[in-house]
Scaffold this active site. Structure first.
Site, short mmCIF file in Angstrom:
data_model
loop_
_atom_site.label_atom_id
_atom_site.label_comp_id
_atom_site.label_asym_id
_atom_site.label_seq_id
_atom_site.Cartn_x
_atom_site.Cartn_y
_atom_site.Cartn_z
N CYS A 11 1.01 -5.77 -3.40
CA CYS A 11 0.55 -4.68 -2.52
C CYS A 11 -0.58 -3.95 -3.24
CB CYS A 11 1.71 -3.76 -2.13
SG CYS A 11 2.53 -2.95 -3.52
N ARG A 17 5.86 -1.10 -1.96
CA ARG A 17 6.29 -2.25 -1.15
C ARG A 17 6.60 -3.49 -1.96
NH1 ARG A 17 1.11 -2.24 2.47
NH2 ARG A 17 0.32 -1.54 0.46
N ASP A 121 2.22 0.82 4.82
CA ASP A 121 2.25 1.43 3.49
C ASP A 121 2.93 2.79 3.57
OD1 ASP A 121 1.86 2.35 0.99
OD2 ASP A 121 -0.23 1.70 0.86
P1 4NP Z 1 2.05 0.32 -2.43
O1 4NP Z 1 1.75 1.83 -1.99
O2 4NP Z 1 0.73 -0.41 -2.30
O3 4NP Z 1 3.06 -0.15 -1.48
O4 4NP Z 1 2.54 0.39 -3.86
C1 4NP Z 1 0.73 2.60 -2.53
C2 4NP Z 1 0.93 3.25 -3.73
C3 4NP Z 1 -0.07 4.08 -4.23
C4 4NP Z 1 -1.25 4.23 -3.53
C5 4NP Z 1 -1.44 3.58 -2.34
C6 4NP Z 1 -0.45 2.74 -1.83
N1 4NP Z 1 -2.26 5.11 -4.02
O5 4NP Z 1 -3.25 5.34 -3.29
O6 4NP Z 1 -2.16 5.59 -5.16
#
Ligand code: 4NP
Length: 151
Positions: A11, A17, A121
């Site tokens: 991800c 995720r 997300d």
């Molecule tokens: P992930 O979620 O891709 O599911 O781990 C996110 C975690 C952090 C960020 C964006 C999505 N961020 O912008 O820091």
């Protein structure tokens, strides 16, 4: 079942995720005594070294899956050689992975009757409810992927 199949879930941050997908896959493999390698990574290094977010740890724990020991890491060029399956959580992840050099990238939503949907997300939605939805989708899709591709 190929005993050396290696699967990488990806991800953006590798804190919400893909740690859930890794955890669910690991849980199933341990329960069934299967010897696949699973890992997860982010297309960014924004959270490198961090544990999964609290809501992901909590929803996983509620479902008997412990992801608390995982640590975020970015994808590397070596991963292109090391993994047989690379499974992105959404279309942006898939396109970022392809631009980085990965080929044959799947989306997790290609499995489990989700018709190619993105795993939303939950980082951008406040509250726990988004994580419950994400866990359900990840759980169904990971199980279906393992049934379809790895048996
Ligand atoms: P992930 O979620 O891709 O599911 O781990 C996110 C975690 C952090 C960020 C964006 C999505 N961020 O912008 O820091």
């Amino acid at each position: 079942m190929l005993s050396r199949t290696r699967i990488l879930f990806v991800c953006l941050g590798n804190i919400c995720r893909s740690p859930l997908a890794e955890g669910v896959a690991q849980y199933i493999l341990e329960k069934e005594g299967l010897k696949l390698v699973v890992d997860s990574a982010g297309t960014s290094n924004w959270h490198e070294g961090e544990a999964p977010c609290d809501h992901s740890i909590k929803i996983a724990r509620q479902n008997k899956v412990d992801i608390s020991q995982q640590r975020s890491r970015p994808v590397t060029k070596q991963d292109i050689k090391d993994f047989d399956y690379v499974i992105a959580m959404d279309a942006q992840n898939k396109s970022d992975l392809e631009n980085f050099g990965f080929t044959n990238v799947y989306k997790l939503g290609d499995f489990g009757d989700y018709k190619g949907a993105n795993v939303p997300d939950p980082y951008f939605f406040p509250g726990f409810e988004g994580f419950e939805k994400v866990f359900k989708m990840v759980d169904v899709c990971v199980k279906d992927f393992l049934e379809q591709e790895c048996r």
